[in-house]
Design a protein around this motif. Structure first.
Motif, mmCIF file in Angstrom:
data_model
loop_
_atom_site.group_PDB
_atom_site.id
_atom_site.type_symbol
_atom_site.label_atom_id
_atom_site.label_comp_id
_atom_site.label_asym_id
_atom_site.label_seq_id
_atom_site.Cartn_x
_atom_site.Cartn_y
_atom_site.Cartn_z
ATOM 1 N N TYR A 1 -6.636 15.065 -36.176
ATOM 2 C CA TYR A 1 -6.064 16.167 -36.948
ATOM 3 C C TYR A 1 -6.425 16.081 -38.422
ATOM 4 O O TYR A 1 -6.192 17.013 -39.178
ATOM 5 N N GLY A 2 -6.907 14.947 -38.847
ATOM 6 C CA GLY A 2 -7.121 14.657 -40.246
ATOM 7 C C GLY A 2 -6.702 13.216 -40.477
ATOM 8 O O GLY A 2 -6.610 12.423 -39.543
ATOM 9 N N GLU A 3 -6.412 12.887 -41.709
ATOM 10 C CA GLU A 3 -6.032 11.516 -42.022
ATOM 11 C C GLU A 3 -4.618 11.395 -42.581
ATOM 12 O O GLU A 3 -4.061 10.307 -42.601
ATOM 13 N N GLU A 4 -4.032 12.489 -43.043
ATOM 14 C CA GLU A 4 -2.694 12.421 -43.631
ATOM 15 C C GLU A 4 -1.848 13.590 -43.149
ATOM 16 O O GLU A 4 -2.277 14.742 -43.180
ATOM 17 N N TRP A 5 -0.637 13.261 -42.694
ATOM 18 C CA TRP A 5 0.327 14.297 -42.351
ATOM 19 C C TRP A 5 0.691 15.059 -43.620
ATOM 20 O O TRP A 5 0.818 14.441 -44.685
ATOM 21 N N ARG A 6 0.695 16.327 -43.637
ATOM 22 C CA ARG A 6 0.919 17.355 -42.643
ATOM 23 C C ARG A 6 -0.322 17.927 -41.994
ATOM 24 O O ARG A 6 -0.283 19.046 -41.454
ATOM 25 N N TRP A 7 -1.398 17.246 -42.016
ATOM 26 C CA TRP A 7 -2.598 17.686 -41.318
ATOM 27 C C TRP A 7 -3.063 19.068 -41.764
ATOM 28 O O TRP A 7 -3.165 19.994 -40.960
ATOM 29 N N CYS A 8 -3.350 19.193 -43.027
ATOM 30 C CA CYS A 8 -3.847 20.454 -43.563
ATOM 31 C C CYS A 8 -5.282 20.333 -44.071
ATOM 32 O O CYS A 8 -5.871 21.329 -44.498
ATOM 33 N N GLN A 9 -5.841 19.138 -44.029
ATOM 34 C CA GLN A 9 -7.159 18.897 -44.593
ATOM 35 C C GLN A 9 -8.210 18.759 -43.502
ATOM 36 O O GLN A 9 -7.980 18.108 -42.476
ATOM 37 N N ASN A 10 -9.351 19.375 -43.741
ATOM 38 C CA ASN A 10 -10.497 19.201 -42.855
ATOM 39 C C ASN A 10 -11.252 17.951 -43.289
ATOM 40 O O ASN A 10 -11.813 17.894 -44.385
ATOM 41 N N VAL A 11 -11.215 16.943 -42.404
ATOM 42 C CA VAL A 11 -11.773 15.641 -42.738
ATOM 43 C C VAL A 11 -12.627 15.144 -41.584
ATOM 44 O O VAL A 11 -12.211 15.207 -40.420
ATOM 45 N N VAL A 12 -13.820 14.648 -41.885
ATOM 46 C CA VAL A 12 -14.662 14.028 -40.859
ATOM 47 C C VAL A 12 -13.982 12.746 -40.389
ATOM 48 O O VAL A 12 -13.527 11.936 -41.211
ATOM 49 N N PRO A 13 -13.869 12.524 -39.078
ATOM 50 C CA PRO A 13 -13.184 11.326 -38.582
ATOM 51 C C PRO A 13 -13.846 10.043 -39.070
ATOM 52 O O PRO A 13 -15.077 9.957 -39.153
ATOM 53 N N ALA A 14 -13.028 9.066 -39.392
ATOM 54 C CA ALA A 14 -13.561 7.758 -39.789
ATOM 55 C C ALA A 14 -14.294 7.133 -38.609
ATOM 56 O O ALA A 14 -13.858 7.262 -37.461
ATOM 57 N N PRO A 15 -15.400 6.433 -38.845
ATOM 58 C CA PRO A 15 -16.108 5.768 -37.748
ATOM 59 C C PRO A 15 -15.174 4.816 -36.999
ATOM 60 O O PRO A 15 -14.392 4.087 -37.597
ATOM 61 N N GLY A 16 -15.247 4.859 -35.682
ATOM 62 C CA GLY A 16 -14.449 3.948 -34.863
ATOM 63 C C GLY A 16 -13.005 4.361 -34.672
ATOM 64 O O GLY A 16 -12.237 3.626 -34.041
ATOM 65 N N LYS A 17 -12.608 5.515 -35.161
ATOM 66 C CA LYS A 17 -11.200 5.930 -35.072
ATOM 67 C C LYS A 17 -10.755 6.077 -33.625
ATOM 68 O O LYS A 17 -9.659 5.632 -33.248
ATOM 69 N N PHE A 18 -11.595 6.708 -32.805
ATOM 70 C CA PHE A 18 -11.220 6.938 -31.414
ATOM 71 C C PHE A 18 -10.952 5.611 -30.703
ATOM 72 O O PHE A 18 -9.926 5.440 -30.034
ATOM 73 N N GLU A 19 -11.866 4.668 -30.851
ATOM 74 C CA GLU A 19 -11.711 3.374 -30.174
ATOM 75 C C GLU A 19 -10.516 2.605 -30.719
ATOM 76 O O GLU A 19 -9.823 1.917 -29.965
ATOM 77 N N ALA A 20 -10.269 2.724 -32.010
ATOM 78 C CA ALA A 20 -9.122 2.033 -32.597
ATOM 79 C C ALA A 20 -7.811 2.560 -32.026
ATOM 80 O O ALA A 20 -6.881 1.785 -31.759
#
Length: 502
Positions: free
Chosen positions: A278-297
């Motif tokens: 959704y992003g990196e910070e709640w309230r999830w209003c920012q369009n942000v490229v996912p950090a590498p490895g986020k899914f696996e983490a």
């Protein structure tokens, strides 16, 4: 976690607003529960506790990863349209129904007829994937509703397809009326599992039950457990005790977010979870490229938002066998996507202040590359090295919707928004197709062309990789076994009646 368009939903990580429900929905749910609780308690008492002997891996691929999508049926998309846009035949398609209510036509149980029609239009052996919600709570589930569900399941199987059934998903979350109620969930899951499998006869191995909580980033979502709708800490001590796995007297991020809800290996065929960017910070209003490895983490419980470090994959599909599970279940990414925030939601949470909405609007930046946000997510779970590290990952399901959630209007799609060819999601689709052609499809299993015949196994095949209904190592429960069980039940009832009369 995400729901189809038209259903109220709150975000998937540390979001207090996810737990809010309108008073009308709560009142309706309470009324439905009250009206049916006695009947359901009687029904539950009649359920055999033992699970039927079944194949441990129904509709599992011998090799590779099944790849499919939850398509936007309510807004006119179809499996055939998706296959045509992608230029590949997806191995499964998902839709959903509400078992306990028909107030929303888009989730009424009778949509399964349209679902079968849509699958047949693909002229492939794609697997059916049905999510079944009890939106009005576990006590609202009646035998009549389960009979209807069995009838619809039999009809799907009779059309020649295997079936994934995902009941009461994301039960560890605070955003559903049935959520964060482990005892209620486990009881209801076993009831549904036993009810369905005991009535499928020779088709018992053509259905796979998928147990699917939400990924644990942000668990236990404090807005849920402290809100009036879900006052676990103040009014339901027994429930908190089940969820307080570290026995510190509180429900916190250190508690196990999954195990309290697990029904046991005998009642589960596949395991999976919902996982989103959704992003990196709640309230999830920012369009942000996912950090590498986020899914696996997130999968491994090391994302930094799960202090307990509970690895879902290791616990249920990997190497950490316990008294709860052998940890050998095939793993399913039950639903996933990367959100691109298009603007403010047309239906934001009712208690959002103008200041909250203004701040969110300020953060939304649609100049951020939409392809980069989405590609940065899908490349993580389609990566060949990632899949080698997780050999029990056997299915991935995309969430193909554009819909309002919380404060923003969110685009989750990868395969093109239905059905407009000039939609701005097309560059995302083109990038996805290019990645598949560039090698990201090497482990994926696609459906085989050719209409299925009624009563066939269904399944999905790629050129040299088949997905079949696996034979049971111990053989399925025979008719004689079922007859013996039924006979025992009648003898028991007769004996009980004799005692009462005496």
């Amino acid at each position: 976690m995400s729901l189809p368009a038209g259903l109220s939903l709150m975000s998937v990580e540390i979001s207090q607003t996810r737990a809010r429900r309108s008073n009308n929905v709560l009142a309706a749910a309470a009324a439905a529960a009250a009206a049916t609780s006695i009947a359901c308690l009687l029904a539950q008492s009649a359920i055999a506790p033992a699970a039927a002997s079944r194949s441990p891996l129904p509709v599992a691929p011998n090799d590779g990863v099944l790849f499919g999508a939850w398509y936007d049926r309510p807004h006119g998309d179809t499996p055939l349209d998706i296959n045509n846009r992608l230029g590949r035949n997806l191995s499964f398609f998902q839709t959903d129904i509400d078992l306990t209510g028909t107030s929303k036509p888009e989730t009424a149980p009778n949509i399964t007829d349209q679902f079968i029609q849509h699958l047949d239009q693909t002229n492939t052996d794609a697997i059916a994937y049905l999510t079944v919600y009890p939106f009005y709570g576990f006590d609202a589930v009646t035998d009549a509703q389960l009979d209807d569900l069995v009838t619809r399941i039999k009809k799907i199987i009779a059309s020649g397809r295997s079936l994934f059934l995902r009941y009461a998903p994301e039960m560890n979350g605070s955003w559903f009326y049935y959520g964060q109620n482990p005892e209620g969930f486990v009881t209801s899951w076993k009831r549904v599992y036993s009810y369905v499998t005991s009535r499928l006869g020779s088709d018992i191995d053509k259905i796979a039950f998928l147990w699917s909580p939400n990924s644990a980033d942000g668990y236990p979502w404090p807005g849920g457990v402290s809100s009036p709708q879900y006052p676990l800490n103040s009014t339901d001590a027994s429930r908190v005790k089940l969820l307080d796995t570290d026995n510190d007297g509180n429900l916190t991020m250190n508690d196990n977010p999954y195990s309290p809800y697990y029904p046991g290996d005998d009642f589960v065929d596949w395991v999976g979870f919902s996982v989103y960017h959704y992003g990196e910070e709640w309230r999830w209003c920012q369009n942000v490229v996912p950090a590498p490895g986020k899914f696996e983490a997130i999968l491994n419980g090391t994302s930094g938002k799960q202090p307990g470090n509970y690895s879902f994959y290791d616990m249920f599909s990997g190497s950490k066998a316990t008294s709860l599970t052998k940890a050998d279940k095939p793993f399913f990414v039950s639903e996933t996507g990367a959100a691109y925030h298009l603007g403010l939601s047309p239906e934001p949470p009712a208690d959002d202040t103008p200041a909250i909405l203004a701040d969110c609007a300020r953060q939304i930046d649609t100049t951020v590359d939409r392809v980069g946000v989405k590609q940065g997510w899908w490349r993580q779970f389609l990566d060949a090295d990632f899949l080698k590290r997780h050999p029990r990952l056997k299915a991935i399901g995309l969430f193909e919707f554009v819909k309002p959630e919380e404060e923003t209007q969110r685009d989750f799609t990868n395969l093109g928004k239905a059905p407009f060819a000039d939609d701005p999601t097309v560059p995302v689709l083109n990038a996805f197709k290019a990645d598949l052609s560039g090698g990201y499809d090497v482990n994926l299993v696609f459906a085989k062309s050719g209409a299925v015949s009624g009563g066939g196994n269904g399944g999905s095949t790629a050129s040299s990789t088949s997905a079949t209904v696996m034979p049971s190592a111990t053989s399925s429960k025979s008719a004689a076994t079922r007859a013996s069980a039924a006979a025992f039940g009648f003898v028991w009832l007769a004996a009980a009646a004799a005692i009462v009369l005496a």
